[in-house]
Structures are given as C-alpha cells and as structure tokens.
Design an enzyme around this catalytic site. Structure first.
Site, PDB file in Angstrom:
ATOM      1  CG  HIS A  29       5.702 -35.233 -17.540  1.00 38.35           C
ATOM      2  ND1 HIS A  29       6.185 -36.615 -17.350  1.00 38.35           N
ATOM      3  CD2 HIS A  29       4.718 -35.455 -16.803  1.00 38.35           C
ATOM      4  CE1 HIS A  29       5.830 -37.687 -17.382  1.00 38.35           C
ATOM      5  NE2 HIS A  29       4.764 -36.653 -16.877  1.00 38.35           N
ATOM      6  CG  HIS A 260       1.546 -32.944 -15.685  1.00 41.72           C
ATOM      7  ND1 HIS A 260       2.224 -32.062 -14.398  1.00 41.72           N
ATOM      8  CD2 HIS A 260       2.240 -34.286 -14.844  1.00 41.72           C
ATOM      9  CE1 HIS A 260       2.864 -33.231 -13.618  1.00 41.72           C
ATOM     10  NE2 HIS A 260       2.670 -34.587 -14.453  1.00 41.72           N
ATOM     11  CD  GLU A 409      12.290 -44.832  10.142  1.00 42.79           C
ATOM     12  OE1 GLU A 409      12.448 -45.385  11.962  1.00 42.79           O
ATOM     13  OE2 GLU A 409      11.623 -43.872   9.995  1.00 42.79           O
ATOM     14  CG  HIS A 471      10.055 -52.967  16.953  1.00 41.42           C
ATOM     15  ND1 HIS A 471       8.449 -52.239  16.745  1.00 41.42           N
ATOM     16  CD2 HIS A 471      10.171 -51.327  17.077  1.00 41.42           C
ATOM     17  CE1 HIS A 471       8.483 -51.090  17.138  1.00 41.42           C
ATOM     18  NE2 HIS A 471       9.847 -50.545  17.690  1.00 41.42           N
TER      19      HIS A 471
END
Length: 665
Positions: A29, A260, A409, A471
C-alpha cells in the site's frame, strides 16, 4: 538548503523507500506512506520523544500506525531514524517470508513497533489503553518518571469501524489529554471516494465525544507542527484532521483509490521521481538526508539520558518498584499468599459461584499485586471484578485501579491490549462469556501479539438461566479455544479458580480467558495440595476403585455432575474415574506419557460440558459419549434447564451403562 526544502527532501525519503519497497515486493500500500509522509516527518523530527538506540525506554512517546496497511511508513521511519532492527535489507525484503517488515506491522518483529495493526480501528483503540496506562503510572510515580504522549496516525477506515466510537467515547470521558490522533484525511478508501459509503462529519463526532478537534493542511509542515503543539496543551484528547492527498507526488494516480493498495508500476515511479525531483536510485537515500534523519533520532534520544538521571535520583524503593513493574515481573510474595489462601479454601470448602470465587481470589491478588487494573463492560455486579482495593478511575483521578468501560466490550478488550503493551500495569476486566463475540477481534490480536491481557467471562453456560438463549453461550468456549496462543480456563470450584488466576498472572506471553459460573458450585477440591494442579490442564480428580471401566472428563460447573455420576456408577459396580479439565491448551503442553495416562484406557469415555462437543473428541475419541448441548439454550430456571437438555448425573449413568452393556455383549 532552507528548512522547507530540507523537510520536503526528508519526507520524500519516506515516499521513495515506500514506493520502491512495494514495487519490489509487487504487493502493498504505497498511497498512505506517500500521503502521510509530511505529518510523520514533522512528528518524528520535531516532537517524538524516543531513542532508536534504546527502543523500549519506558518514558518514550508511543507512536501507533493504526492504519497498519501503510506499514512502509513506519518501517521507513524506523530505518531512517536509526533503529537497528530495520536495515535497508529489511526494507528490500518487505512482505517476504521471515522478514521483520511484514505486510502489516507486527509487535515483537522489530523494536519500534508498539502494537500489531491492520484490522482497522484496533490501533486507535489500543492507543486509549496506552494513554490510560501512562496516566495511571504517572499518578503513582510522578512527572519525573512518567510523562509522555501517545500519537496515532489513523485513516478513514479506522474512523469508520465501529470500535472507533467505543474507543473515542471512553477516551473523551476519561479526558486522556496526552492522546493525539492525526487523521490522514484523504477522502479515499479501497472502493473509491469515501463519499460512496460515508458522510459523517468526523470532527463533530469526536467533539461530541469530548475531544478537542482541529484541521490543518497535511502537506504544510508548519501548520502540522502548530496543530500538534496546540494539541499538547489541550485538556482533552485531540483529533487533528490533516487534509492530505493519497499517493502524494504520483502524477496520474495521486488522489485516487488506484494508489491505495497496489504498486505504482515502474512508469509511474519514474514520473514521480521527476515530479518530486528525486534523483537517487531505488533504496538509496542521499547521504545528507539520511544524516539529517539519523541526527533527529540522536537528538530525540537525549531526553532518555535526562530521564535516566531522574530515575537514578529517585528513592530506592520507588525506583525498584517502577523497574519491577516495567519488566512485567510479579511481586515476590504472591505464590505464598495463594498457597495460604488455598489452605483456607480446603478448610472452608465454600459453596459459591465461580464468579464469586474469582472475586475472592482477586481480593488476595489485588492486595499482593499493586499493578492489576480491573474493570467491566457495565457488568461490575455480575462479573465480580471489583475488590476492596480497586476504586473507580475517572477524569483527573487516575490513581485508582478500576475502569468502568461502559457497554463497550470491543473497545474494552482493545484498550486492555494497549495497557498490557504499554507495560507497568496488568489489565483484567469482565463481561458475559456470550459477549466474547463482541470482543473477539481484540482478543485474537492479544494472542497474536503474545501479551498478558486477562478476560474475565462470567455467566458461562445455560446455567445463567432465565436470560435465555441470547445470553447463554453454547459455542463460545470452542470458539475461544480455537484461537492459537490463548488459554481458556474453566475452573470447577474456588480452589481451581485461585489456581487459574495464578496461571493467568504468570502467563506473560499468552492472554487468558477465565470462564465463570453464575450458579453456586460445591467444592470439588477438598484436600490442600500446594502444587497448582490446573497447570496440567487436565488432572485426575477422583480415582476409580479398581481398573476403570468408565472415565468421565468435565470442566467447570459440570465437574460436580461427573462426581455424582461416578458415585452412582461405582455403587453399581462400575469403577469410574473423573478427570477435571480446566484448560485444554495447558493439557496439550504436557508430556505424551502424562497425556496418555490422563486419557487412560477405560472402555467407556464420557465428556460433560454445558456447551457444544467441538474439541472434546480429543479426550473421548470419536465414539465417546458427550453429555452437553447440540443447539441453542432456552429461557428457564437452571433447575429446569439442565434436565431439559439432559445434562445430569442420571443421564450420564444411563448412557455409560447402556454402552457398558453393549460392550459386554
């Protein structure tokens, strides 16, 4: 040569090393290094406090290339400033097998690479942990020993990733003012202009999250320097939008996605040399420019000598504590305290959830190890990660030891990685095991880097009950066990919990996940043994009376089911042994003889875990009996769920006797 001309030539050294390396590798890149060369040059020649001759000096500024695909920018900087690990040969071997110049920067491959980046947004999120660790250590050791900045170069992709919002909102909330992010604001992503997919006003977004924001011309060195200088005096973290042209200097490809992620090609490189007036051949930096770069590295290193004098002048006890922490060594008394605590557990035999046992173990650990920093993703009361020693850290109050990460999280796991990488602190924090899915990309990088991040994951099975299948983790244990260099602990009682914590702390180069129950469990380790039995990964917990006809393997909350099944089977005349399996990964490290003895040769082998079977065939074989989950859980009380899914001692006995009966005929 005037200052501007000198700057341009120094920045061009980065551009040409980068495009030549990508060209030779025929992969990489070039666009970012060419576009960001000016800001990197300003940062490293005017601001960065670092020492190429002593790269791990504790009070260095941290530089993170969050846009890791632009790795040649970092490798060029390290070569030019004089880091021994990155030679011109390493630059020529960019992206080749065995070279230090991997496709994306990899922590541990070369000095000066502060973290592994590539998955976008991770480096930005690591930087929050690094900046927080700096403030925590500063509160403990003062400005004389800890006073440095964390700098990041991030791209559009880093800011689009969801983790960026978790990271920047936490940093803004904690007012981590020594965190400075340079955004390579070039409006280009892989598919084309950023406008194809995004129209966010990033400065407004950062400002809304409590950041100081500014814009500058990313190709004007004085404008960049003025912005960084302002940022260094802000009372908040700062985003500087540096307006740049991707692939700067390439006459036909600059400013487009074509530059890129692919080599420029010989023709475009020749034209770029002409455009930027660069006459040196590939991989050669004119001696006056290389000298200027090396001198900047030497000058930056002078700050280290001053710091070493301050360290030498510090009080003996403070200096010893600082050096111990930065080496990552645990305090001397810990093992003795754990042994004493295990003796108490053998006497008391508490019947508590392992999440509670974890809190009890941490009460001992946090008293003995002052560098542990706890936390939770808004589940403190459920994860039991807070102890009497850990009061909340808040903006301006960094001398405490508990981080309220909020419902973030992924940002939490990545910040913990940044803290572990920074050194001087040992981060642990919690959420529910099912939400390891939200943290997993950062957990994987912790394993790839080989760092001591400790993930406390409670509510580890259908045993959490009424919250139901959204859960209840079913496949998460298997998924985490699949990550290389990651130890997944699932302890069965308070003694195993203490041992697993001890192992996690001792494990400086492997992160740990500790999976813990919501429901109370009886003590299964009732005799004190000084040795850490969990260190074997699997060990015989209960022997058979005679030659074993049945071996039952189990982890965590299912060990007590295995023991109850053993009692019943032996009463029926079937000698049965039980093996506790707290950590698959540690078992695999044992000798072949040990592993063979633990697996044994009982004709019937059974595994019990309130999760999917994946991974257990290692113990029971393809024809072994598995008592566990085959699908998702359900909403109901724990008393209903275990019988509903057939995870009981009775079901185990029935399956074992049916198999024994079949074998005897």
């Amino acid at each position: 040569m005037n200052q501007r001309e000198k700057h341009d030539r120094m920045a061009n050294a980065i551009r040409f090393l980068s495009m030549d390396a990508v060209e030779k590798a025929n992969s990489g890149h070039p666009g970012l290094p060419m576009g960001a060369a000016d800001m990197a040059t300003v940062l490293y020649t005017r601001f960065m406090k670092h020492d190429p001759k002593n790269p791990s000096w504790p009070d260095r500024d941290r530089f993170i290339l969050s846009a890791g695909h632009g790795s040649m920018l970092l490798y060029s900087l390290l070569y030019l400033t004089g880091y021994e690990d990155i030679t011109i040969d390493e630059i020529k071997n960019f992206r080749q097998l065995g070279s230090r110049t991997a496709g994306h920067p990899e922590y541990g491959h070369a000095a000066g690479i502060e973290t592994t980046t590539g998955p976008l947004g991770q480096g930005l999120a690591n930087s929050v942990g690094m900046a927080l660790a700096e403030r925590i250590l500063n509160a403990r050791f003062g400005d004389a020993l800890v006073d440095h900045y964390t700098y990041v170069i991030a791209g559009d992709g880093c800011l689009m990733e969801g983790i960026s919002q978790e990271a920047i909102s936490l940093a803004g909330h904690l007012k981590l003012s020594k965190l400075i992010v340079l955004w390579d604001d070039n409006n280009i992503s892989i598919d084309g202009p950023v406008s194809l997919a995004d129209s966010t006003d990033q400065l407004e977004r950062f400002a809304a999250s409590g950041w100081n924001t500014m814009r500058c011309d990313g190709h004007d060195p004085d404008a960049i320097a003025d912005a960084i200088e302002l940022a260094r005096h802000s009372d908040r973290p700062t985003l500087i939008a540096c307006k740049t042209t991707i692939g700067f200097g390439a006459p036909t490809k600059a400013g487009t996605n074509k530059v890129h992620g692919s080599p420029l090609g010989a023709e475009e490189i020749a034209a770029t040399r002409k455009t930027l007036g660069w006459t040196a051949p590939a991989f050669e930096v004119p001696s006056d420019i290389l000298d200027a770069w090396r001198l900047s590295g030497l000058n930056a290193g002078r700050k280290r000598k001053e710091w070493e004098q301050r360290l030498a002048a510090a009080e003996g006890e403070i200096r010893a504590e600082f050096e111990r922490r930065m080496r990552g060594e645990l305090p001397g008394g810990l093992d003795g305290m754990i042994a004493e605590y295990k003796q108490k557990l053998a006497r008391d035999r508490p019947k508590v959830a392992t999440r509670k046992s974890s809190e009890m173990a941490l009460e001992v650990i946090n008293a003995a190890v002052p560098e542990t920093i706890g936390g939770s993703a808004d589940l403190t009361g459920s994860n039991n990660t807070k102890t009497s020693q850990t009061k909340p850290i808040s903006a301006g109050n960094y001398g405490e030891r508990y981080v309220h990460y909020g419902v973030r999280e992924h940002g939490m796991a990545a910040a913990m990685n940044g803290m572990a990488l920074h050194g001087g602190v040992i981060p642990y924090s919690g959420t529910f095991l099912v939400f390891s899915d939200y943290a997993r990309p950062a957990m994987r990088l912790a394993s790839l880097m080989g760092i001591r991040s400790i993930f406390v994951m409670t509510h580890d099975s259908i045993g959490l009950g009424e919250d139901g299948p959204t859960h209840q983790p079913v496949e998460q244990l298997a998924a985490l066990r699949a990550i290389p260099n990651h130890t997944v602990f699932r302890p069965a009682d308070a003694t195993e919990v203490a041992e697993c914590w001890q192992l996690a702390l001792d494990s400086a180069k492997t992160p740990s996940t500790i999976a813990l129950t919501r429901q109370n469990l009886s003590a299964v380790r009732t005799e004190f043994v000084e040795e850490n039995l969990c260190a074997y990964g699997a060990y015989e917990l209960a022997t058979a009376n005679g030659d074993a006809q049945v071996t039952i393997f189990a982890s965590g909350s299912e060990v007590e089911i295995a023991l109850a099944a053993r009692t019943a089977l032996q009463a029926h005349g079937h000698p049965t042994r039980v093996v506790s399996v707290p950590a698959f990964e540690l078992f695999e490290k044992q000798s072949d003889d040990y592993k063979a003895a633990i697996i044994g040769n009982a004709p019937v082998k059974i595994a019990i875990e309130a999760a999917i079977r994946l991974g257990w065939d290692r113990f029971i074989g393809l024809d072994g009996i598995f008592i566990g989950m085959t699908g998702f859980g359900a909403s109901g009380s724990i008393e209903q769920l275990y019988p509903h899914f057939g995870i009981t001692a009775e079901a185990t006995v029935k399956a074992a006797e049916a198999r024994l009966h079949k074998k005897s005929h």
